[in-house]
Design an enzyme around this catalytic site. Structure first.
Site, PDB file in Angstrom:
ATOM      1  N   ASN A  44       0.825  -1.209   0.000  1.00 23.96           N
ATOM      2  CA  ASN A  44       0.000   0.000   0.000  1.00 23.96           C
ATOM      3  C   ASN A  44       0.861   1.263   0.000  1.00 23.96           C
ATOM      4  OD1 ASN A  44       0.676  -0.820   2.681  1.00 23.96           O
ATOM      5  ND2 ASN A  44      -0.940   0.446   3.534  1.00 23.96           N
ATOM      6  N   CYS A  55      -4.298   0.684  -2.233  1.00 25.20           N
ATOM      7  CA  CYS A  55      -4.109  -0.559  -1.483  1.00 25.20           C
ATOM      8  C   CYS A  55      -3.044  -1.443  -2.130  1.00 25.20           C
ATOM      9  CB  CYS A  55      -5.407  -1.358  -1.460  1.00 25.20           C
ATOM     10  SG  CYS A  55      -6.751  -0.594  -0.577  1.00 25.20           S
ATOM     11  N   GLU A  57      -3.157  -4.590  -2.874  1.00 22.42           N
ATOM     12  CA  GLU A  57      -3.664  -5.474  -3.933  1.00 22.42           C
ATOM     13  C   GLU A  57      -3.669  -4.761  -5.273  1.00 22.42           C
ATOM     14  OE1 GLU A  57      -4.950  -4.795  -0.961  1.00 22.42           O
ATOM     15  OE2 GLU A  57      -6.448  -6.272  -0.352  1.00 22.42           O
ATOM     16  N   CYS A  88     -10.427  -4.886   0.378  1.00 21.50           N
ATOM     17  CA  CYS A  88     -11.536  -3.924   0.406  1.00 21.50           C
ATOM     18  C   CYS A  88     -12.381  -4.055  -0.863  1.00 21.50           C
ATOM     19  CB  CYS A  88     -10.997  -2.506   0.557  1.00 21.50           C
ATOM     20  SG  CYS A  88     -10.361  -1.800  -0.987  1.00 21.50           S
ATOM     21  N   CYS A  91     -10.658  -3.112  -4.226  1.00 23.84           N
ATOM     22  CA  CYS A  91      -9.719  -4.142  -4.700  1.00 23.84           C
ATOM     23  C   CYS A  91     -10.468  -5.365  -5.215  1.00 23.84           C
ATOM     24  CB  CYS A  91      -8.751  -4.529  -3.587  1.00 23.84           C
ATOM     25  SG  CYS A  91      -7.611  -3.177  -3.195  1.00 23.84           S
TER      26      CYS A  91
HETATM   27  N1  THU Z   1      -5.332  -1.334   2.671  1.00 23.81           N
HETATM   28  C1  THU Z   1      -4.798  -2.214   1.759  1.00 23.81           C
HETATM   29  O1  THU Z   1      -3.643  -2.057   1.332  1.00 23.81           O
HETATM   30  N2  THU Z   1      -5.578  -3.241   1.328  1.00 23.81           N
HETATM   31  C2  THU Z   1      -6.857  -3.466   1.721  1.00 23.81           C
HETATM   32  O2  THU Z   1      -7.517  -4.375   1.212  1.00 23.81           O
HETATM   33  C3  THU Z   1      -7.459  -2.614   2.747  1.00 23.81           C
HETATM   34  C4  THU Z   1      -6.663  -1.452   3.201  1.00 23.81           C
HETATM   35  C5  THU Z   1      -4.508  -0.217   3.136  1.00 23.81           C
HETATM   36  C6  THU Z   1      -4.963   1.135   2.688  1.00 23.81           C
HETATM   37  C7  THU Z   1      -4.359   2.030   3.738  1.00 23.81           C
HETATM   38  O3  THU Z   1      -3.044   2.378   3.362  1.00 23.81           O
HETATM   39  C8  THU Z   1      -4.295   1.164   4.983  1.00 23.81           C
HETATM   40  O4  THU Z   1      -4.506  -0.173   4.538  1.00 23.81           O
HETATM   41  C9  THU Z   1      -5.304   1.500   6.047  1.00 23.81           C
HETATM   42  O5  THU Z   1      -6.569   1.517   5.529  1.00 23.81           O
END
Ligand code: THU
Length: 132
Positions: A44, A55, A57, A88, A91
């Site tokens: 991320n 994110c 993913e 999320c 993604c």
């Molecule tokens: N995040 C991800 O990288 N993947 C997900 O599926 C959910 C959230 C990251 C986004 C942000 O940088 C941190 O997690 C907190 O939300």
């Protein structure tokens, strides 16, 4: 092909080290596996304008796609939270478009051996697409 979920989860944990998350401090790593056996990692990346954050993913997916990779058979996601981070909604949508047949492995960074297994289809049934 036989998918080594443990190896892919380890790749996601390694990719997580590249997380740029100065705001949330929540490091997430993802790793995609192609049917050619290639693994592409991503983490991320956050912005001071929070909504621009991307994110892990999607970073992995965008890296892979723009390097010409396709035919993704699995994706692993790792973060330090109980049971591991569920992808999320945003993604899930991108995975449904570009990795519709992929398995999804989720694990907590402090317990990589406990792997939860899903599929993209299970996580986002009846996904929106323009191209049938
Ligand atoms: N995040 C991800 O990288 N993947 C997900 O599926 C959910 C959230 C990251 C986004 C942000 O940088 C941190 O997690 C907190 O939300």
């Amino acid at each position: 092909m036989k998918i080594n979920s443990k190896k892919l989860v380890q790749a996601a944990a390694q990719a997580r080290l590249g997380s740029v998350s100065p705001y949330s401090k929540f490091k997430v790593g993802a790793a995609l596996l192609t049917n050619a056996g290639e693994i592409i990692g991503g983490a991320n990346v956050e912005s001071a304008s929070y909504g621009l954050t991307c994110c892990a993913e999607r970073v992995a997916l965008f890296k892979a796609l723009t390097d010409g990779k396709k035919n993704f058979v699995a994706v692993a996601v790792v973060a330090r939270c109980d049971g591991g981070p569920m992808p999320c909604g945003a993604c899930r949508q991108l995975l449904a478009e570009y990795a519709p047949d992929a398995k999804v492995f989720v694990a907590a960074s402090d317990d990589l051996k406990k792997i939860k297994k899903f599929t993209v289809k299970k996580l986002l049934p009846a996904a929106f697409t323009l191209v049938p």
